[in-house]
Design a protein around this motif. Structure first.
Motif, PDB file in Angstrom:
ATOM      1  N   THR A 269       0.833  -1.227  -0.066  1.00  0.00           N
ATOM      2  CA  THR A 269       0.003   0.080  -0.174  1.00  0.00           C
ATOM      3  C   THR A 269       0.990   1.249   0.031  1.00  0.00           C
ATOM      4  O   THR A 269       1.376   1.606   1.028  1.00  0.00           O
ATOM      5  CB  THR A 269      -0.915   0.122   1.076  1.00  0.00           C
ATOM      6  OG1 THR A 269      -1.561  -1.249   1.307  1.00  0.00           O
ATOM      7  CG2 THR A 269      -1.901   1.073   1.088  1.00  0.00           C
ATOM      8  N   PRO A 270       1.132   1.865  -1.138  1.00  0.00           N
ATOM      9  CA  PRO A 270       2.070   3.037  -1.118  1.00  0.00           C
ATOM     10  C   PRO A 270       1.366   4.171  -0.861  1.00  0.00           C
ATOM     11  O   PRO A 270       0.284   4.238  -0.760  1.00  0.00           O
ATOM     12  CB  PRO A 270       2.553   2.855  -2.702  1.00  0.00           C
ATOM     13  CG  PRO A 270       1.018   2.270  -3.264  1.00  0.00           C
ATOM     14  CD  PRO A 270       0.680   1.286  -2.352  1.00  0.00           C
ATOM     15  N   THR A 271       2.164   5.258  -0.444  1.00  0.00           N
ATOM     16  CA  THR A 271       1.815   6.562  -0.378  1.00  0.00           C
ATOM     17  C   THR A 271       1.674   7.336  -1.673  1.00  0.00           C
ATOM     18  O   THR A 271       2.152   6.772  -2.616  1.00  0.00           O
ATOM     19  CB  THR A 271       2.664   7.349   0.645  1.00  0.00           C
ATOM     20  OG1 THR A 271       3.980   7.775   0.000  1.00  0.00           O
ATOM     21  CG2 THR A 271       2.963   6.519   1.933  1.00  0.00           C
ATOM     22  N   PRO A 272       1.000   8.446  -1.751  1.00  0.00           N
ATOM     23  CA  PRO A 272       0.745   9.025  -2.975  1.00  0.00           C
ATOM     24  C   PRO A 272       2.204   9.546  -3.382  1.00  0.00           C
ATOM     25  O   PRO A 272       2.201   9.395  -4.649  1.00  0.00           O
ATOM     26  CB  PRO A 272      -0.122  10.236  -2.628  1.00  0.00           C
ATOM     27  CG  PRO A 272      -1.025   9.849  -1.459  1.00  0.00           C
ATOM     28  CD  PRO A 272      -0.438   8.860  -0.619  1.00  0.00           C
TER      29      PRO A 272
ATOM     30  N   GLY B  96      -4.957   5.257 -14.585  1.00  0.00           N
ATOM     31  CA  GLY B  96      -5.577   4.287 -13.617  1.00  0.00           C
ATOM     32  C   GLY B  96      -5.922   4.715 -12.578  1.00  0.00           C
ATOM     33  O   GLY B  96      -5.771   5.878 -11.948  1.00  0.00           O
ATOM     34  N   VAL B  97      -6.049   3.677 -11.447  1.00  0.00           N
ATOM     35  CA  VAL B  97      -6.467   4.187  -9.862  1.00  0.00           C
ATOM     36  C   VAL B  97      -5.081   3.120  -9.200  1.00  0.00           C
ATOM     37  O   VAL B  97      -5.093   1.846  -9.661  1.00  0.00           O
ATOM     38  CB  VAL B  97      -7.833   3.655  -9.345  1.00  0.00           C
ATOM     39  CG1 VAL B  97      -8.521   4.561 -10.197  1.00  0.00           C
ATOM     40  CG2 VAL B  97      -8.044   2.227  -9.980  1.00  0.00           C
ATOM     41  N   VAL B  98      -4.923   3.639  -8.000  1.00  0.00           N
ATOM     42  CA  VAL B  98      -4.013   2.939  -7.160  1.00  0.00           C
ATOM     43  C   VAL B  98      -4.382   3.100  -5.879  1.00  0.00           C
ATOM     44  O   VAL B  98      -4.814   4.312  -5.381  1.00  0.00           O
ATOM     45  CB  VAL B  98      -2.573   3.545  -7.242  1.00  0.00           C
ATOM     46  CG1 VAL B  98      -1.558   2.742  -6.450  1.00  0.00           C
ATOM     47  CG2 VAL B  98      -2.007   3.424  -8.611  1.00  0.00           C
ATOM     48  N   ARG B  99      -4.474   1.948  -4.964  1.00  0.00           N
ATOM     49  CA  ARG B  99      -4.938   2.072  -3.540  1.00  0.00           C
ATOM     50  C   ARG B  99      -3.919   2.468  -2.943  1.00  0.00           C
ATOM     51  O   ARG B  99      -2.763   1.919  -2.696  1.00  0.00           O
ATOM     52  CB  ARG B  99      -5.494   0.752  -3.263  1.00  0.00           C
ATOM     53  CG  ARG B  99      -6.201   0.542  -1.768  1.00  0.00           C
ATOM     54  CD  ARG B  99      -7.032  -0.706  -1.555  1.00  0.00           C
ATOM     55  NE  ARG B  99      -6.155  -1.823  -1.802  1.00  0.00           N
ATOM     56  CZ  ARG B  99      -4.984  -2.215  -0.807  1.00  0.00           C
ATOM     57  NH1 ARG B  99      -5.055  -1.443   0.242  1.00  0.00           N
ATOM     58  NH2 ARG B  99      -4.271  -3.146  -1.136  1.00  0.00           N
ATOM     59  N   VAL B 100      -3.899   3.807  -2.162  1.00  0.00           N
ATOM     60  CA  VAL B 100      -2.841   4.312  -1.233  1.00  0.00           C
ATOM     61  C   VAL B 100      -3.268   4.482   0.051  1.00  0.00           C
ATOM     62  O   VAL B 100      -4.344   4.463   0.283  1.00  0.00           O
ATOM     63  CB  VAL B 100      -2.327   5.539  -1.944  1.00  0.00           C
ATOM     64  CG1 VAL B 100      -1.837   5.362  -3.428  1.00  0.00           C
ATOM     65  CG2 VAL B 100      -3.536   6.478  -1.940  1.00  0.00           C
ATOM     66  N   ARG B 101      -2.116   4.675   0.930  1.00  0.00           N
ATOM     67  CA  ARG B 101      -2.413   5.120   2.282  1.00  0.00           C
ATOM     68  C   ARG B 101      -1.758   6.568   2.349  1.00  0.00           C
ATOM     69  O   ARG B 101      -0.953   6.691   1.934  1.00  0.00           O
ATOM     70  CB  ARG B 101      -1.584   4.416   3.046  1.00  0.00           C
ATOM     71  CG  ARG B 101      -0.086   4.045   2.864  1.00  0.00           C
ATOM     72  CD  ARG B 101       0.758   3.149   3.887  1.00  0.00           C
ATOM     73  NE  ARG B 101       2.233   2.912   3.328  1.00  0.00           N
ATOM     74  CZ  ARG B 101       3.006   3.721   3.873  1.00  0.00           C
ATOM     75  NH1 ARG B 101       2.706   4.631   4.516  1.00  0.00           N
ATOM     76  NH2 ARG B 101       4.155   3.405   3.479  1.00  0.00           N
ATOM     77  N   VAL B 102      -2.855   7.258   3.009  1.00  0.00           N
ATOM     78  CA  VAL B 102      -2.414   9.028   2.978  1.00  0.00           C
ATOM     79  C   VAL B 102      -2.133   9.122   4.606  1.00  0.00           C
ATOM     80  O   VAL B 102      -3.048   9.261   5.421  1.00  0.00           O
ATOM     81  CB  VAL B 102      -3.738   9.585   2.837  1.00  0.00           C
ATOM     82  CG1 VAL B 102      -3.469  11.137   2.931  1.00  0.00           C
ATOM     83  CG2 VAL B 102      -4.415   9.180   1.358  1.00  0.00           C
ATOM     84  N   PRO B 103      -0.840   9.049   4.795  1.00  0.00           N
ATOM     85  CA  PRO B 103      -0.459   8.972   6.262  1.00  0.00           C
ATOM     86  C   PRO B 103      -1.202  10.449   7.267  1.00  0.00           C
ATOM     87  O   PRO B 103      -1.353   9.890   8.077  1.00  0.00           O
ATOM     88  CB  PRO B 103       1.029   9.295   6.097  1.00  0.00           C
ATOM     89  CG  PRO B 103       1.242   8.654   4.870  1.00  0.00           C
ATOM     90  CD  PRO B 103       0.314   9.198   3.861  1.00  0.00           C
TER      91      PRO B 103
ATOM     92  N   MET C  76      -6.139   6.593  -5.461  1.00  0.00           N
ATOM     93  CA  MET C  76      -5.444   7.799  -6.097  1.00  0.00           C
ATOM     94  C   MET C  76      -5.829   7.259  -7.779  1.00  0.00           C
ATOM     95  O   MET C  76      -5.333   6.508  -8.144  1.00  0.00           O
ATOM     96  CB  MET C  76      -3.963   7.659  -5.910  1.00  0.00           C
ATOM     97  CG  MET C  76      -3.292   8.878  -6.556  1.00  0.00           C
ATOM     98  SD  MET C  76      -1.415   8.621  -5.848  1.00  0.00           S
ATOM     99  CE  MET C  76      -0.623  10.177  -6.795  1.00  0.00           C
ATOM    100  N   VAL C  77      -6.238   8.350  -8.140  1.00  0.00           N
ATOM    101  CA  VAL C  77      -6.278   8.450  -9.683  1.00  0.00           C
ATOM    102  C   VAL C  77      -5.342   8.991 -10.241  1.00  0.00           C
ATOM    103  O   VAL C  77      -4.834  10.181  -9.911  1.00  0.00           O
ATOM    104  CB  VAL C  77      -7.729   9.117 -10.277  1.00  0.00           C
ATOM    105  CG1 VAL C  77      -8.042   9.055 -11.713  1.00  0.00           C
ATOM    106  CG2 VAL C  77      -9.051   8.428  -9.647  1.00  0.00           C
ATOM    107  N   VAL C  78      -4.643   8.500 -11.309  1.00  0.00           N
ATOM    108  CA  VAL C  78      -3.550   9.018 -12.017  1.00  0.00           C
ATOM    109  C   VAL C  78      -3.711   9.169 -13.415  1.00  0.00           C
ATOM    110  O   VAL C  78      -4.406   8.042 -13.970  1.00  0.00           O
ATOM    111  CB  VAL C  78      -2.287   8.273 -11.726  1.00  0.00           C
ATOM    112  CG1 VAL C  78      -1.957   8.431 -10.170  1.00  0.00           C
ATOM    113  CG2 VAL C  78      -2.159   6.866 -12.167  1.00  0.00           C
TER     114      VAL C  78
END
Length: 246
Positions: A63-66, A100-107, A115-117
């Motif tokens: 689960t990456p950060t933005p 696309g979209v990436v599921r991220v963690r927002v600290p 996150m839509v990119v």
């Protein structure tokens, strides 16, 4: 919290092209489509290089950060850029869209979000079982004309420069990624697609197909686009968070 998703994915060369220059990655947390720049050198290799780079830098199950997502896209840009010789310019440059979209963690919010990119003219839409909403803006010459009010949507559909994109991985040493964060609890389905879908099917037709709740929505959409002419490669991902299931 780990978000479970259901994914329907399909890619097709289409009815006209001989090579499929589209690639995709659909492994949680990354769901992206890359469309190699048509008519450019090594478009198929460019799109494949982009998604392979992302798969390495954002492994499945993480689960990456933005910020980490943007760094990963920058690395993908460098990898695609490396496919072109320093003296190559214009149509000789290997390039690809990435959307696309990436599921991220927002600290800072101690939460997971989507996150839509976007880079290029592939698209992300959201579908809430009632309405189809485009979440990305095309980076294209025609979109700039539309934004300036110089042409109508009807003219855009047949404009001679409708294939010209203004932003792509591999085109420059640095790339500007559009991004948008959406809370995970706003349950919705995401449609990620190359322009081979939207060139053949209107948003209304896409919505009608999704409203029918097919078992394999990506497959049905791709088949419809090919049947409608299939003038380009067609790639579709339908990403349905578990919370969006009826």
């Amino acid at each position: 919290m780990t978000s479970r998703v259901e994914v329907s994915a399909r890619s097709d060369t289409g009815a006209v092209r001989q090579v499929n220059e589209d690639s995709y990655l659909a492994e949680d947390p990354v769901f992206v489509v890359a469309d190699g720049m048509g008519g450019h050198a090594r478009g198929d290799v460019a799109s494949r290089t982009a998604v392979e780079s992302l798969a390495r830098t954002i492994p499945a199950g993480t689960t990456p950060t933005p910020d980490e997502v943007i760094t990963a896209i920058d690395e993908a840009n460098a990898a695609v850029r490396a496919l072109s010789d320093a003296e190559e310019t214009g149509a000789a440059v290997a390039g690809t869209t990435l959307t696309g979209v990436v599921r991220v963690r927002v600290p800072e919010r101690a939460a997971e979000e989507w996150m839509v990119v976007n880079i290029g003219d592939s698209r992300v839409y959201s579908w809430d079982e009632r309405a189809l909403t485009q979440l990305t803006a095309d980076h294209s010459a025609v979109q700039e004309l539309l934004d300036a009010g110089l042409i109508t949507p009807e003219q855009a559909a047949v404009h001679p420069e409708r294939n010209v994109i203004t932003r792509a991985l591999g085109a420059e040493d640095f790339v500007d990624t559009d991004s948008l964060l959406i809370p995970l609890d706003q349950a919705r389905t995401f449609l990620v697609c190359s322009d081979g879908l939207t060139r053949e099917l209107s948003d209304e037709t896409i919505a009608e197909i999704l409203a029918g709740d097919p078992a394999d929505p990506a497959g049905v959409l791709v088949e419809a686009a090919v049947a409608a002419g299939g003038h380009d490669n067609v790639t579709v991902l339908v990403v349905r968070p578990a919370a969006a299931r009826s």
